[in-house]
Design an enzyme around this catalytic site. Structure first.
Site, PDB file in Angstrom:
ATOM      1  N   TYR A 143       0.865  -1.188   0.000  1.00  0.00           N
ATOM      2  CA  TYR A 143       0.000   0.000   0.000  1.00  0.00           C
ATOM      3  C   TYR A 143       0.894   1.228   0.000  1.00  0.00           C
ATOM      4  O   TYR A 143       1.615   1.474   0.963  1.00  0.00           O
ATOM      5  CB  TYR A 143      -0.890  -0.065   1.244  1.00  0.00           C
ATOM      6  N   LYS A 170      -1.655  -1.305  -3.901  1.00  0.00           N
ATOM      7  CA  LYS A 170      -2.625  -0.207  -3.964  1.00  0.00           C
ATOM      8  C   LYS A 170      -1.830   1.087  -3.935  1.00  0.00           C
ATOM      9  O   LYS A 170      -1.044   1.315  -3.009  1.00  0.00           O
ATOM     10  CB  LYS A 170      -3.574  -0.250  -2.760  1.00  0.00           C
TER      11      LYS A 170
END
Length: 309
Positions: A143, A170
């Site tokens: 992330y 992400k």
């Protein structure tokens, strides 16, 4: 029954809302609100849920509340869609403890941002992933956090993707040059998923090959984000541009009522509260909006709801 991969080696795709954490007070979940919100987004056709992310105010939540949230969400989702659980803690023991709860409760994957207190070099980040990943009971998504370094540099991501158990990334950096570098290197990793965070970039990201979006506004209007994702996947440019315009209106009316990075979450919780979905109580150090902003957001949320349905 859904799992992270529809087929062996298939990447996860679609709209995965980063679920807000409905709170009754600083140490108590708003359980009816959590149930309503979960059903609302699943009913809107989303492809998974991500809990304990930035939109979920994870750094402001106590440990026992985090574990309870994992148990409650996994229980009510009951494997209808994949559940991704954030384990971005400053202490590895805490990350592993949440990972264990997630696994035990039937979650599908974990999500990790770089540890956010001590700055780490890329070599240190890679070493951390090499030590952490083998201890995790579920696949791990990296992330890229929006607010501070270190980010996972493209070369670090490339090396991380060769590790067993690392399933994708992400990107919430908002930097499309970075995003496109990662997208290009993912050509070598067909099993991996690349998700965009900022919903303002969802249309172009999916059109150019992203697997989906982890979009905060999908808490509020899941059908809009799912429709935009499907239009972009189908290459329907006219419809994609039209729906992108509607997403930009959500951003303008709901996220820009206050100042600072927190106004996105404050606006979102305020709108969810005004539509009767869940409480708008905020985790410290933030407070819900005052009356003028709340009125403005409530009116905007009603107007958007009417125009989108």
């Amino acid at each position: 029954m859904h799992h992270v991969s529809e087929a062996p080696g298939a990447p996860l795709r679609g709209i995965i809302p980063p679920l807000v954490t409905p709170l009754a007070d600083h140490s108590t979940l708003d359980l009816p609100g959590l149930e309503r919100l979960t059903e609302h987004v699943i009913g809107g056709g989303v492809h998974g849920l991500f809990i304990l992310g930035t939109t979920g105010e994870a750094p402001g939540l106590g440990a026992s509340l985090k574990h309870e949230l994992v148990r409650r969400v996994c229980g009510s989702v009951s494997r209808r869609v994949p559940v991704l659980v954030g384990i971005s803690e400053t202490a590895i023991t805490e990350s592993l403890a949440i990972a264990e709860t997630a696994h035990r409760c039937g979650a599908d994957a974990l999500v990790l941002a770089p540890p956010y207190y001590f700055p780490a070099t890329q070599d240190e980040l890679l070493g951390y992933l090499e030590r952490l990943a083998p201890q995790l009971p579920l696949p791990l998504f990296l992330y890229n956090m929006p607010y501070r370094p270190p980010v996972f540099a493209p070369e670090t991501v490339r090396q991380a993707m060769t590790m067993p158990g690392i399933a994708g990334l992400k990107d919430s950096s908002g930097d499309m040059c970075y995003f496109q570098k990662i997208r290009a290197l993912f050509a070598d990793f067909p099993h991996a998923s690349l998700f965009i965070g900022p919903e303002q970039l969802l249309a172009e990201s999916v059109l150019t090959g992203a697997h989906g979006g982890v979009c905060a506004g999908a808490n509020l209007f899941p059908k809009l984000y799912v429709a935009l994702y499907h239009a972009a996947v189908a290459g329907d440019l006219r419809r994609t541009v039209e729906l992108h315009g509607e997403v930009m209106e959500v951003c303008r009316l709901i996220y820009e009522a206050g100042h600072g990075a927190s106004s996105v979450i404050k606006g979102l919780k305020c709108a969810l509260g005004s539509l009767g979905l869940c409480s708008d109580f905020m985790a410290e150090p933030f407070q819900r909006f005052g009356e003028p902003e709340r009125r403005r957001i409530a009116e905007a949320a009603q107007r958007l709801k009417a125009s989108l349905t």
